[in-house]
Design a protein around this motif. Structure first.
Motif, PDB file in Angstrom:
ATOM      1  N   LEU A  23       0.855  -1.185   0.000  1.00 49.87           N
ATOM      2  CA  LEU A  23       0.000   0.000   0.000  1.00 49.87           C
ATOM      3  C   LEU A  23       0.893   1.237   0.000  1.00 49.87           C
ATOM      4  N   GLN A  24       0.806   2.031  -1.056  1.00 46.55           N
ATOM      5  CA  GLN A  24       1.695   3.175  -1.223  1.00 46.55           C
ATOM      6  C   GLN A  24       1.197   4.431  -0.518  1.00 46.55           C
ATOM      7  N   THR A  25      -0.077   4.479  -0.196  1.00 43.33           N
ATOM      8  CA  THR A  25      -0.654   5.661   0.450  1.00 43.33           C
ATOM      9  C   THR A  25      -0.895   5.375   1.935  1.00 43.33           C
ATOM     10  N   THR A  26      -1.290   6.425   2.663  1.00 41.30           N
ATOM     11  CA  THR A  26      -1.621   6.291   4.077  1.00 41.30           C
ATOM     12  C   THR A  26      -3.118   6.500   4.262  1.00 41.30           C
ATOM     13  N   ILE A  27      -3.732   5.637   5.028  1.00 42.71           N
ATOM     14  CA  ILE A  27      -5.166   5.756   5.299  1.00 42.71           C
ATOM     15  C   ILE A  27      -5.406   6.951   6.223  1.00 42.71           C
ATOM     16  N   THR A  28      -6.372   7.787   5.859  1.00 44.21           N
ATOM     17  CA  THR A  28      -6.687   8.990   6.641  1.00 44.21           C
ATOM     18  C   THR A  28      -8.206   9.108   6.815  1.00 44.21           C
ATOM     19  N   ARG A  29      -8.606  10.146   7.542  1.00 47.00           N
ATOM     20  CA  ARG A  29     -10.037  10.420   7.719  1.00 47.00           C
ATOM     21  C   ARG A  29     -10.606  11.257   6.575  1.00 47.00           C
ATOM     22  N   SER A 102       6.868  -7.935   9.030  1.00 43.34           N
ATOM     23  CA  SER A 102       6.840  -6.543   8.564  1.00 43.34           C
ATOM     24  C   SER A 102       6.211  -6.373   7.184  1.00 43.34           C
ATOM     25  N   ALA A 103       5.489  -7.376   6.723  1.00 41.91           N
ATOM     26  CA  ALA A 103       4.676  -7.267   5.512  1.00 41.91           C
ATOM     27  C   ALA A 103       3.273  -7.761   5.854  1.00 41.91           C
ATOM     28  N   VAL A 104       2.298  -7.361   5.063  1.00 38.16           N
ATOM     29  CA  VAL A 104       0.924  -7.768   5.331  1.00 38.16           C
ATOM     30  C   VAL A 104       0.618  -9.078   4.612  1.00 38.16           C
ATOM     31  N   ARG A 105       0.021 -10.017   5.359  1.00 33.81           N
ATOM     32  CA  ARG A 105      -0.564 -11.212   4.755  1.00 33.81           C
ATOM     33  C   ARG A 105      -2.075 -11.109   4.959  1.00 33.81           C
ATOM     34  N   PHE A 106      -2.813 -11.279   3.880  1.00 32.58           N
ATOM     35  CA  PHE A 106      -4.264 -11.078   3.892  1.00 32.58           C
ATOM     36  C   PHE A 106      -4.984 -12.420   3.979  1.00 32.58           C
ATOM     37  N   PHE A 107      -5.887 -12.525   4.938  1.00 33.54           N
ATOM     38  CA  PHE A 107      -6.712 -13.721   5.107  1.00 33.54           C
ATOM     39  C   PHE A 107      -8.186 -13.333   5.030  1.00 33.54           C
ATOM     40  N   THR A 108      -9.029 -14.307   4.781  1.00 31.21           N
ATOM     41  CA  THR A 108     -10.465 -14.113   4.955  1.00 31.21           C
ATOM     42  C   THR A 108     -10.987 -15.221   5.855  1.00 31.21           C
ATOM     43  N   GLY A 109     -12.116 -14.960   6.494  1.00 27.26           N
ATOM     44  CA  GLY A 109     -12.653 -15.965   7.398  1.00 27.26           C
ATOM     45  C   GLY A 109     -13.988 -15.554   7.962  1.00 27.26           C
ATOM     46  N   SER A 123     -13.256 -11.344  -2.122  1.00 25.58           N
ATOM     47  CA  SER A 123     -12.522 -10.091  -1.956  1.00 25.58           C
ATOM     48  C   SER A 123     -11.503  -9.941  -3.073  1.00 25.58           C
ATOM     49  N   SER A 124     -11.044  -8.709  -3.286  1.00 27.79           N
ATOM     50  CA  SER A 124     -10.083  -8.434  -4.360  1.00 27.79           C
ATOM     51  C   SER A 124      -9.357  -7.131  -4.059  1.00 27.79           C
ATOM     52  N   ASN A 125      -8.392  -6.779  -4.916  1.00 25.23           N
ATOM     53  CA  ASN A 125      -7.668  -5.497  -4.847  1.00 25.23           C
ATOM     54  C   ASN A 125      -7.008  -5.251  -3.487  1.00 25.23           C
ATOM     55  N   GLN A 126      -6.447  -6.303  -2.895  1.00 27.21           N
ATOM     56  CA  GLN A 126      -5.839  -6.165  -1.567  1.00 27.21           C
ATOM     57  C   GLN A 126      -4.494  -5.453  -1.648  1.00 27.21           C
ATOM     58  N   LEU A 127      -4.311  -4.481  -0.749  1.00 31.73           N
ATOM     59  CA  LEU A 127      -3.041  -3.780  -0.576  1.00 31.73           C
ATOM     60  C   LEU A 127      -2.792  -3.647   0.927  1.00 31.73           C
ATOM     61  N   GLY A 128      -1.519  -3.616   1.328  1.00 27.44           N
ATOM     62  CA  GLY A 128      -1.265  -3.483   2.757  1.00 27.44           C
ATOM     63  C   GLY A 128       0.150  -3.038   3.071  1.00 27.44           C
ATOM     64  N   LYS A 129       0.314  -2.535   4.308  1.00 24.04           N
ATOM     65  CA  LYS A 129       1.651  -2.157   4.778  1.00 24.04           C
ATOM     66  C   LYS A 129       1.685  -2.226   6.296  1.00 24.04           C
ATOM     67  N   VAL A 130       2.905  -2.370   6.829  1.00 24.36           N
ATOM     68  CA  VAL A 130       3.129  -2.431   8.272  1.00 24.36           C
ATOM     69  C   VAL A 130       4.148  -1.370   8.641  1.00 24.36           C
ATOM     70  N   ASP A 131       3.836  -0.603   9.684  1.00 23.98           N
ATOM     71  CA  ASP A 131       4.762   0.410  10.196  1.00 23.98           C
ATOM     72  C   ASP A 131       4.824   0.241  11.708  1.00 23.98           C
ATOM     73  N   ARG A 133       3.877  -1.255  14.916  1.00 26.48           N
ATOM     74  CA  ARG A 133       2.702  -2.030  15.310  1.00 26.48           C
ATOM     75  C   ARG A 133       1.466  -1.653  14.496  1.00 26.48           C
ATOM     76  N   LYS A 134       1.584  -0.593  13.677  1.00 29.81           N
ATOM     77  CA  LYS A 134       0.432  -0.154  12.896  1.00 29.81           C
ATOM     78  C   LYS A 134       0.307  -0.966  11.615  1.00 29.81           C
ATOM     79  N   ILE A 135      -0.862  -1.550  11.420  1.00 26.50           N
ATOM     80  CA  ILE A 135      -1.164  -2.325  10.210  1.00 26.50           C
ATOM     81  C   ILE A 135      -2.263  -1.589   9.456  1.00 26.50           C
ATOM     82  N   GLN A 136      -2.043  -1.355   8.168  1.00 29.45           N
ATOM     83  CA  GLN A 136      -3.051  -0.724   7.328  1.00 29.45           C
ATOM     84  C   GLN A 136      -3.235  -1.543   6.061  1.00 29.45           C
ATOM     85  N   CYS A 137      -4.472  -1.697   5.636  1.00 28.77           N
ATOM     86  CA  CYS A 137      -4.720  -2.398   4.375  1.00 28.77           C
ATOM     87  C   CYS A 137      -6.020  -1.905   3.756  1.00 28.77           C
ATOM     88  N   THR A 138      -6.122  -2.102   2.458  1.00 28.05           N
ATOM     89  CA  THR A 138      -7.326  -1.772   1.711  1.00 28.05           C
ATOM     90  C   THR A 138      -7.716  -2.981   0.872  1.00 28.05           C
TER      91      THR A 138
END
Length: 224
Positions: A23-29, A102-109, A123-131, A133-138
């Motif tokens: 994920l190249q961007t940062t999730i914001t409000r 330090s990388a995101v692994r995406f699961f469903t359940g 699901s589709s179009n998964q992106l993610g990053k770890v910084d 303890r902060k985990i962000q994904c779309t």
């Protein structure tokens, strides 16, 4: 035999998980309340800046397909949940982003009675990053119509442990749970229902009452 063994191994190794692109961007409000529906704990926290912020947003792409943003702090995983109930013990479709070295692994359940089970979800179009303890994904997900009305779901964010060697996911701890709302309405006001479950103030009174009765009886007996 070798080919069949490879096929069996492939399906076991896949196990409903996926290594998404970075994920190249940062999730914001940004756009909360205007084009995307948001919920957070603490309320109004900024997932881009906060060190303790659990955040989920939903934006309708088309029809029953929705785009999701998920952010939270965990040593293991954060999970976005959708449910037609408003309780932790209900059934929640889960989209899980785990810190895999330090990388995101995406699961469903599915979360059922507060237990997490890996299960294939659309699901589709998964992106993610770890910084840290902060985990962000779309990700995007196609949701079925509910019996109430299209896209009427409660949202949740939960966290849990994760073993990168075995892909084991621990049972979830709910950090955020909202009322059921129309996910197509970005103006809906969502708060954390978990903050409403304060211990009853009557509990200490009930536990004190037997001791009080014994004391009264002893005083009455002494007076006689």
């Amino acid at each position: 035999m070798q080919l069949s063994s490879f096929i069996v191994f492939f399906f076991k190794a896949q196990d409903f998980n996926y290594l998404p692109s970075l994920l190249q961007t940062t999730i914001t409000r940004k756009e909360c309340g205007s084009s995307k529906l948001c919920a957070a704990e603490p309320s109004e926290c900024d997932p881009a800046a906060g060190d303790s912020c659990y955040f989920i947003s939903v934006k309708q792409q088309s029809g029953q397909t929705y785009n999701f943003e998920l952010s939270g702090q965990s040593e293991g995983y954060v999970a976005a949940g959708l449910s037609t109930t408003e309780t932790q013990s209900g059934t929640h479709t889960a989209y899980i982003c785990a810190n895999d070295n330090s990388a995101v692994r995406f699961f469903t359940g599915t979360i059922e009675n507060s237990a997490l089970l890996k299960q294939s979800q659309n699901s589709s179009n998964q992106l993610g990053k770890v910084d840290g303890r902060k985990i962000q994904c779309t990700f995007s997900a196609e949701l079925p119509d509910t019996t109430v009305r299209a896209a009427s779901y409660a949202l949740s964010v939960s966290t849990g442990s994760y073993d990168a060697k075995t892909f084991q996911l621990g049972n979830p701890l709910f950090q955020l749970l909202t009322r059921r709302a129309n996910l197509s309405d970005p103006t809906a006001n969502l708060t954390n229902l978990l903050n409403n479950y304060a211990p009853s103030l009557l509990t200490p009174t009930r536990s004190f009452l037997p001791a009080l009765l014994v004391t009264v009886c002893m005083l009455a007996f002494t007076a006689m």
